[in-house]
Every structure is written in structure tokens, then in C-alpha cells.
Design an enzyme around this catalytic site. Structure first.
Site, PDB file in Angstrom:
ATOM      1  CD  GLU A 172      14.580 -23.772   5.083  1.00  0.00           C
ATOM      2  OE1 GLU A 172      15.612 -23.117   4.813  1.00  0.00           O
ATOM      3  OE2 GLU A 172      14.343 -24.900   4.599  1.00  0.00           O
TER       4      GLU A 172
ATOM      5  CG  ASP B 247      23.386 -24.464   0.657  1.00  0.00           C
ATOM      6  OD1 ASP B 247      22.151 -24.250   0.674  1.00  0.00           O
ATOM      7  OD2 ASP B 247      24.056 -24.625   1.702  1.00  0.00           O
TER       8      ASP B 247
HETATM    9  O1  KIV Z   1      19.568 -23.060  -0.552  1.00  0.00           O
HETATM   10  C1  KIV Z   1      18.381 -22.676  -0.572  1.00  0.00           C
HETATM   11  O2  KIV Z   1      17.623 -22.901  -1.524  1.00  0.00           O
HETATM   12  C2  KIV Z   1      17.906 -21.919   0.578  1.00  0.00           C
HETATM   13  C3  KIV Z   1      16.424 -21.665   0.634  1.00  0.00           C
HETATM   14  C4  KIV Z   1      15.724 -22.849   1.140  1.00  0.00           C
HETATM   15  C5  KIV Z   1      16.112 -20.458   1.441  1.00  0.00           C
HETATM   16  O3  KIV Z   1      18.652 -21.567   1.428  1.00  0.00           O
END
Ligand code: KIV
Length: 275
Positions: A192, A56
Site C-alpha cells: 500500500e 478493517d
Molecule cells: O482494510 C482494508 O481495506 C485494507 C486495504 C486498504 C488493503 O487493508
């Protein structure tokens, strides 16, 4: 008996869910990049990426939002379908956007099934113990689930912005969340922005693989937002290495094009039909 090595891992022709755990067992690091469109997905497949995350982060990277919160299930459906049409080898994981899964397992199932129908092989959702009933329902309904712990962008308002999570005693909570997600059936967990030693401890405690972003070298693999990885914008988060300077290269190509159109040096006869 010797430790499994990455040489024991047979590279799959098409990545499927079981290959994630097999790779961890063989110490073969997993690679993941985000993609939200057919153009980049095709390039990443050719580059040999194992898994594509239709994240997202689409909201920040391509839709011009300053957070992931406005991204809708319609947005994710369109992006997932584009990535699925363009690729056949990488495993496609699609994010459940904010507000489409938190209310109940049934809501999570309805949203996840939309993304699976257009070509996702798994969905990702943010949160730990609060999500276990949804993770159980989805996995028992044939939908593989990837968890996401640490800094979870959809909760940036409660977390107070993109800050390191899991320091001090908060490490125990993260460990509990990770074990609970595994117990509920999650096939992988994104970690993260957490200290590297916490990511290592969690990875060692789990059977399922972890994918790190700003979580150090000891997770089972790494993920980056593609535009950070490729240096598309001036600013990149401190944990994201710029593997190229594509933003500057594209700007240069566009400005040379404009200049040549204006001064009449494009198109030369090579680029048109005289008759
Ligand atoms: O939406 C995204 O790009 C993510 C990554 C940061 C893991 O969830």
C-alpha cells in the site's frame, strides 16, 4: 520457451489459495475488492471479482470511525460471516484488527481461528519481520496468511498518517520485510502506498503474488476499497479511480422517493393492492 501468458491460467470455479500463485505465474492479474456485507459481496461475486477482502476499513467505511483502530474482532467476525454466507466463488480474506494479533503468535492464532471458523479462507495482518513467528504458526496450523506492507493503516500514529512509504533507503527495509513474510509462509502480500518502481522490484523478487493499492501497475493484482471504487463518498484518495458515481445516484433515488411520498405520487396503483 515462451513466457507464461494469462491464457495458460485456467479460471477456477472456486478460488483457492494455490490459484493466487498460479495466476502470478501465468501473468493473470488478480482482482480484489473490499466488502463487509452480504449485499455488496453478492454483487462483487457476480461481477467476477477473484478475491474479497473483509478489510478493517470496515471501521471507516461502514462503522463511522475515522481510523481502523477501534474495529474489534467481533466486528470482523460478523462482517466475515455475512460475506461468506453470500458468496461461494471468490477467496475470502479477513483482516485481523488492531490489538488482536501483535502480542504473540498464540494471540494471532486465537483471533485468526475465529475468522476462519465463520468462513474466511485466509487472514491478513500488517507488518513485516516483526510478524514472521505469527505467520509461521498460522500457516503451519492451516491458516493461510496475507501480509500487508508499506502504509499500514493500523500504524498510522507511528507512520505520521497516510504517507508514501519505501522511498530512498527505506526501500531496502520493505524488500527485507517482503522476503521475510514469504519465507515465513505468507501466500500473498498487499503493498500500500509505495513508489511504483519499489512495488515492481518487490513483486519481481517474490514467488508469491503482490496486490497493490496506490503502488502502481506492476503488482500481481490490484485492490480498492469498494466505496472508493464506486464513488460512494465525495472524497476519494488520489490513487483510487472512481468507476461509478453511486453515492450521487443513491442520493438522487432517495430524494426522489421523499419528494414522491410527500406529494402523493408514490404509491400509484401499480404498487399496492386495492383489495
Ligand atoms: O482494510 C482494508 O481495506 C485494507 C486495504 C486498504 C488493503 O487493508
Amino acid at each position: 520457451m515462451s513466457e507464461p501468458s494469462k491464457h495458460d491460467f485456467k479460471e477456477p470455479r472456486v478460488w483457492r489459495i494455490q490459484h493466487l500463485a498460479q495466476a502470478k505465474l501465468a501473468n493473470r492479474k488478480l482482482t480484489m475488492l473490499t466488502s463487509y456485507d452480504a449485499l455488496t459481496a453478492r454483487i462483487f461475486e457476480s461481477a467476477g471479482v477473484d478475491t474479497i477482502l473483509v478489510g478493517d476499513s470496515y471501521g471507516n467505511v461502514q462503522l463511522g470511525y475515522d481510523s481502523t483502530l477501534p474495529v474489534t474482532i467481533d466486528d470482523m467476525e460478523r462482517a466475515t460471516a455475512a460475506v461468506a454466507r453470500a458468496t461461494s466463488r471468490p477467496l475470502i480474506i479477513a483482516d485481523l484488527p488492531f490489538g488482536t494479533y501483535e502480542a504473540s503468535p498464540t494471540q494471532a492464532f486465537e483471533s485468526a481461528s475465529r475468522l476462519m471458523r465463520v468462513g474466511a479462507n485466509a487472514v491478513k495482518l500488517e507488518g513485516g519481520t516483526a510478524r514472521t513467528s505469527s505467520v509461521s504458526l498460522l500457516t503451519s496450523s492451516g491458516i493461510p496468511v496475507v501480509g500487508h506492507l508499506g502504509f499500514t493503516p493500523q500504524s498510522e500514529n507511528t507512520l505520521g498518517g497516510p504517507r508514501i512509504q519505501g522511498r530512498g533507503t527505506a526501500r531496502n527495509r520493505l524488500m527485507e520485510d517482503a522476503l521475510a513474510l514469504q519465507e515465513a509462509g505468507a501466500c500473498m502480500i498487499v503493498l500500500e502506498l509505495i513508489p511504483a518502481h519499489v512495488a515492481r522490484e518487490i513483486t519481481n523478487a517474490l514467488e508469491i503474488p503482490t496486490i497493490g493499492i496506490g503502488a502502481g501497475p506492476d503488482t500481481s493484482g490490484q485492490v480498492l476499497v469498494w466505496s472508493d471504487m464506486a464513488g460512494m463518498t465525495e472524497w476519494t484518495p488520489s490513487f483510487a479511480k472512481r468507476f461509478a458515481e453511486l453515492g450521487a445516484a443513491l442520493e438522487n433515488a432517495a430524494s426522489t422517493y421523499c419528494q414522491e411520498v410527500r406529494d402523493g405520487t408514490f404509491p400509484t396503483p401499480d404498487y399496492y393492492y386495492a383489495e
